[in-house]
Design a protein around this motif. Structure first.
Motif, PDB file in Angstrom:
ATOM      1  N   ILE A   1       0.846  -1.206   0.000  1.00 37.36           N
ATOM      2  CA  ILE A   1       0.000   0.000   0.000  1.00 37.36           C
ATOM      3  C   ILE A   1       0.879   1.253   0.000  1.00 37.36           C
ATOM      4  CG2 ILE A   1      -1.624   1.337   1.402  1.00 37.36           C
ATOM      5  CD1 ILE A   1      -2.832  -1.346   2.300  1.00 37.36           C
ATOM      6  N   ALA A   2       1.961   1.210   0.772  1.00 29.53           N
ATOM      7  CA  ALA A   2       2.879   2.352   0.814  1.00 29.53           C
ATOM      8  C   ALA A   2       3.463   2.619  -0.568  1.00 29.53           C
ATOM      9  CB  ALA A   2       4.005   2.085   1.821  1.00 29.53           C
ATOM     10  N   ASP A   3       3.778   1.555  -1.291  1.00 34.75           N
ATOM     11  CA  ASP A   3       4.369   1.691  -2.621  1.00 34.75           C
ATOM     12  C   ASP A   3       3.415   2.411  -3.576  1.00 34.75           C
ATOM     13  OD1 ASP A   3       6.794   1.127  -3.890  1.00 34.75           O
ATOM     14  OD2 ASP A   3       5.858  -0.431  -5.110  1.00 34.75           O
ATOM     15  N   ARG A   4       2.133   2.073  -3.501  1.00 34.67           N
ATOM     16  CA  ARG A   4       1.147   2.721  -4.384  1.00 34.67           C
ATOM     17  C   ARG A   4       0.858   4.151  -3.922  1.00 34.67           C
ATOM     18  NH1 ARG A   4      -1.244  -1.119  -7.780  1.00 34.67           N
ATOM     19  NH2 ARG A   4       0.299  -2.784  -7.968  1.00 34.67           N
ATOM     20  N   MET A   5       0.850   4.376  -2.613  1.00 31.14           N
ATOM     21  CA  MET A   5       0.569   5.725  -2.108  1.00 31.14           C
ATOM     22  C   MET A   5       1.693   6.701  -2.435  1.00 31.14           C
ATOM     23  SD  MET A   5      -1.408   5.381   1.540  1.00 31.14           S
ATOM     24  CE  MET A   5      -1.396   7.168   1.601  1.00 31.14           C
ATOM     25  N   SER A   6       2.909   6.184  -2.554  1.00 33.45           N
ATOM     26  CA  SER A   6       4.035   7.065  -2.877  1.00 33.45           C
ATOM     27  C   SER A   6       3.890   7.659  -4.280  1.00 33.45           C
ATOM     28  CB  SER A   6       5.352   6.293  -2.785  1.00 33.45           C
ATOM     29  OG  SER A   6       5.414   5.291  -3.795  1.00 33.45           O
ATOM     30  N   GLN A   7       3.026   7.066  -5.091  1.00 26.33           N
ATOM     31  CA  GLN A   7       2.822   7.543  -6.466  1.00 26.33           C
ATOM     32  C   GLN A   7       1.735   8.613  -6.570  1.00 26.33           C
ATOM     33  OE1 GLN A   7       2.143   4.038  -8.915  1.00 26.33           O
ATOM     34  NE2 GLN A   7       3.770   2.891  -7.863  1.00 26.33           N
ATOM     35  N   ILE A   8       1.025   8.862  -5.472  1.00 24.35           N
ATOM     36  CA  ILE A   8      -0.014   9.901  -5.476  1.00 24.35           C
ATOM     37  C   ILE A   8       0.664  11.260  -5.331  1.00 24.35           C
ATOM     38  CG2 ILE A   8      -2.061  10.780  -4.301  1.00 24.35           C
ATOM     39  CD1 ILE A   8      -2.620   7.972  -3.288  1.00 24.35           C
ATOM     40  N   THR A   9       0.420  12.131  -6.267  1.00 24.68           N
ATOM     41  CA  THR A   9       1.067  13.445  -6.241  1.00 24.68           C
ATOM     42  C   THR A   9       0.208  14.513  -5.565  1.00 24.68           C
ATOM     43  OG1 THR A   9       0.171  13.889  -8.461  1.00 24.68           O
ATOM     44  CG2 THR A   9       2.406  12.947  -8.316  1.00 24.68           C
ATOM     45  N   ASP A  10      -1.085  14.321  -5.531  1.00 21.76           N
ATOM     46  CA  ASP A  10      -1.986  15.303  -4.914  1.00 21.76           C
ATOM     47  C   ASP A  10      -1.939  15.132  -3.394  1.00 21.76           C
ATOM     48  OD1 ASP A  10      -4.025  16.864  -3.952  1.00 21.76           O
ATOM     49  OD2 ASP A  10      -5.516  16.200  -5.417  1.00 21.76           O
ATOM     50  N   PRO A  11      -1.440  16.124  -2.655  1.00 20.85           N
ATOM     51  CA  PRO A  11      -1.323  16.004  -1.194  1.00 20.85           C
ATOM     52  C   PRO A  11      -2.658  15.754  -0.504  1.00 20.85           C
ATOM     53  CG  PRO A  11      -0.060  17.879  -1.991  1.00 20.85           C
ATOM     54  CD  PRO A  11      -0.895  17.409  -3.141  1.00 20.85           C
TER      55      PRO A  11
ATOM     56  N   THR B   1      -6.532   9.357   1.430  1.00 22.04           N
ATOM     57  CA  THR B   1      -6.336   7.917   1.245  1.00 22.04           C
ATOM     58  C   THR B   1      -5.688   7.294   2.478  1.00 22.04           C
ATOM     59  OG1 THR B   1      -6.066   8.265  -1.147  1.00 22.04           O
ATOM     60  CG2 THR B   1      -5.315   6.164  -0.242  1.00 22.04           C
ATOM     61  N   ALA B   2      -4.710   7.998   3.019  1.00 24.49           N
ATOM     62  CA  ALA B   2      -4.033   7.501   4.227  1.00 24.49           C
ATOM     63  C   ALA B   2      -5.020   7.356   5.372  1.00 24.49           C
ATOM     64  CB  ALA B   2      -2.896   8.437   4.619  1.00 24.49           C
ATOM     65  N   MET B   3      -5.907   8.330   5.535  1.00 19.89           N
ATOM     66  CA  MET B   3      -6.896   8.274   6.608  1.00 19.89           C
ATOM     67  C   MET B   3      -7.929   7.183   6.360  1.00 19.89           C
ATOM     68  SD  MET B   3      -7.437  12.346   7.417  1.00 19.89           S
ATOM     69  CE  MET B   3      -8.624  12.038   8.719  1.00 19.89           C
ATOM     70  N   ALA B   4      -8.288   6.963   5.095  1.00 18.43           N
ATOM     71  CA  ALA B   4      -9.262   5.926   4.758  1.00 18.43           C
ATOM     72  C   ALA B   4      -8.727   4.534   5.056  1.00 18.43           C
ATOM     73  CB  ALA B   4      -9.649   6.033   3.290  1.00 18.43           C
ATOM     74  N   ILE B   5      -7.429   4.350   4.894  1.00 19.62           N
ATOM     75  CA  ILE B   5      -6.820   3.031   5.103  1.00 19.62           C
ATOM     76  C   ILE B   5      -6.297   2.847   6.528  1.00 19.62           C
ATOM     77  CG2 ILE B   5      -4.962   1.472   4.380  1.00 19.62           C
ATOM     78  CD1 ILE B   5      -5.132   2.741   1.610  1.00 19.62           C
ATOM     79  N   PHE B   6      -5.597   3.870   7.036  1.00 24.70           N
ATOM     80  CA  PHE B   6      -4.907   3.737   8.326  1.00 24.70           C
ATOM     81  C   PHE B   6      -5.576   4.490   9.463  1.00 24.70           C
ATOM     82  CE2 PHE B   6      -1.473   3.484   5.036  1.00 24.70           C
ATOM     83  CZ  PHE B   6      -1.182   2.135   5.199  1.00 24.70           C
ATOM     84  N   GLY B   7      -6.715   5.139   9.197  1.00 27.85           N
ATOM     85  CA  GLY B   7      -7.366   5.908  10.242  1.00 27.85           C
ATOM     86  C   GLY B   7      -6.739   7.291  10.396  1.00 27.85           C
TER      87      GLY B   7
ATOM     88  N   GLN C   1       6.430   8.005   2.123  1.00 26.34           N
ATOM     89  CA  GLN C   1       6.808   8.893   1.027  1.00 26.34           C
ATOM     90  C   GLN C   1       7.610   8.187  -0.067  1.00 26.34           C
ATOM     91  OE1 GLN C   1       5.802  12.083   0.643  1.00 26.34           O
ATOM     92  NE2 GLN C   1       6.869  12.142  -1.335  1.00 26.34           N
ATOM     93  N   ASP C   2       8.544   7.334   0.332  1.00 21.36           N
ATOM     94  CA  ASP C   2       9.409   6.673  -0.646  1.00 21.36           C
ATOM     95  C   ASP C   2       8.975   5.243  -0.932  1.00 21.36           C
ATOM     96  OD1 ASP C   2      11.042   8.932  -0.939  1.00 21.36           O
ATOM     97  OD2 ASP C   2      12.178   8.399   0.852  1.00 21.36           O
ATOM     98  N   GLY C   3       7.758   4.913  -0.555  1.00 17.46           N
ATOM     99  CA  GLY C   3       7.206   3.605  -0.882  1.00 17.46           C
ATOM    100  C   GLY C   3       7.892   2.453  -0.179  1.00 17.46           C
ATOM    101  N   ALA C   4       7.714   1.271  -0.741  1.00 20.06           N
ATOM    102  CA  ALA C   4       8.265   0.054  -0.149  1.00 20.06           C
ATOM    103  C   ALA C   4       9.793   0.099  -0.086  1.00 20.06           C
ATOM    104  CB  ALA C   4       7.810  -1.168  -0.943  1.00 20.06           C
ATOM    105  N   GLN C   5      10.412   0.667  -1.117  1.00 19.27           N
ATOM    106  CA  GLN C   5      11.872   0.712  -1.150  1.00 19.27           C
ATOM    107  C   GLN C   5      12.419   1.536   0.012  1.00 19.27           C
ATOM    108  OE1 GLN C   5      13.569   2.045  -4.853  1.00 19.27           O
ATOM    109  NE2 GLN C   5      15.654   2.129  -4.029  1.00 19.27           N
ATOM    110  N   GLY C   6      11.797   2.688   0.279  1.00 17.95           N
ATOM    111  CA  GLY C   6      12.251   3.533   1.381  1.00 17.95           C
ATOM    112  C   GLY C   6      12.106   2.839   2.725  1.00 17.95           C
ATOM    113  N   ILE C   7      10.995   2.118   2.896  1.00 14.49           N
ATOM    114  CA  ILE C   7      10.777   1.391   4.148  1.00 14.49           C
ATOM    115  C   ILE C   7      11.798   0.268   4.294  1.00 14.49           C
ATOM    116  CG2 ILE C   7       9.166  -0.100   5.399  1.00 14.49           C
ATOM    117  CD1 ILE C   7       6.885   1.545   4.151  1.00 14.49           C
TER     118      ILE C   7
END
Length: 271
Positions: free
Chosen positions: A151-161, A167-173, A184-190
């Motif tokens: 999920i982090a990997d896909r969210m890192s591709q969203i450019t609209d803050p 989306t973060a609130m919908a998934i993680f509260g 921010q840097d997706g799966a690779q950053g983690i």
């Protein structure tokens, strides 16, 4: 009549134990030295005891930290379904990104709740996943920590803050916004932060955490036994101590009363 040899032997015996004889002086000197040696040993013993207390206190503190950390990690692993190893590494990644392990746990549980709702037919949950190009079928094959990174990997591709926050609130509260720097840097950053935790020796093994939890349980049992022992001793001493207190109070009252009577008797009578 005593022989000459007997007299000489007796004289030698008397001379041997006179105050100024070499033997007595030697014994006195040895006694003083032994006394000094004993006092030196006593001083060393006192210093060692102090040193022991100074060593034991930090060790006891370290043991408590060990027990608490291990127990917390085992409990958190059971609540989230994430291994102790992965949790300790993801916790490091969260802290390096401005969040903490507690926030991470809450977000993981919210994520799992959302995935369960999506699997149960929730349209809004399914649409949220679809907006990321993901589906329940894809994520159900992954472990919770792998789901998080996908999920982090896909969210890192969203450019609209704004969309990323929503989306973060919908998934993680609500706490999901605190994880945005971590995502921010997706799966690779983690995974890079996880590797850093491994390189620093910060990964906690499941076996160590379980051992710490068991040790903590033993400490809790010991503490309960000690408290019960103190309670039992107090219960046995209570009648004696209560009698002593009552007696002391009575004696105190009697003393004050006698002092008052004596003071009154010494007052001059009025003419």
């Amino acid at each position: 009549m005593a022989s000459g040899s007997s007299i000489k032997a007796g004289s030698a015996y008397i001379e041997l134990f006179t105050k100024d004889s070499r033997l007595v002086k030697g014994l006195n000197d040895a006694s003083k030295r032994l006394d000094t040696f004993g006092k030196s040993l006593q001083g060393i013993g006192t210093k060692m005891a102090m040193l022991g207390a100074g060593v034991v206190a930090p060790l006891a503190g370290a043991a408590k930290v060990f027990a608490d950390m291990g127990s917390d990690m085992v409990d958190m692993s059971q609540r989230t379904g994430v291994s102790v190893e992965a949790l300790s590494e993801l916790g490091f990644a969260a802290e390096q990104s401005g969040a903490d392990l507690g926030t991470l746990e809450g977000s993981l549980k919210k994520m799992q709740k959302m995935l369960f709702e999506a699997a149960s037919g929730s349209q809004s949950a399914q649409e949220t996943l679809a907006s990321l190009g993901l589906s329940v079928a894809q994520l159900s094959k992954l472990s919770p920590d792998e789901q998080f990174k996908a999920i982090a990997d896909r969210m890192s591709q969203i450019t609209d803050p704004t969309l990323k926050t929503a989306t973060a609130m919908a998934i993680f509260g609500k706490s999901g916004t605190q994880l945005l720097p971590m995502l921010q840097d997706g799966a690779q950053g983690i995974e890079e932060l996880q590797q850093q935790a491994r390189d620093l020796g910060l990964t906690m093994a499941t076996e160590d955490a379980q051992a710490a939890e068991a040790f903590g349980d033993r400490i809790d049992v010991l503490w309960k036994v000690l408290k019960k022992t103190v309670f039992t001793i107090g219960s046995a001493l209570e009648p004696v101590l209560s009698a002593m207190i009552d007696s002391t109070v009575r004696d105190r009252k009697s003393t004050r009363l006698n002092s008052s009577h004596e003071w009154i008797s010494r007052m001059p009578s009025s003419a």
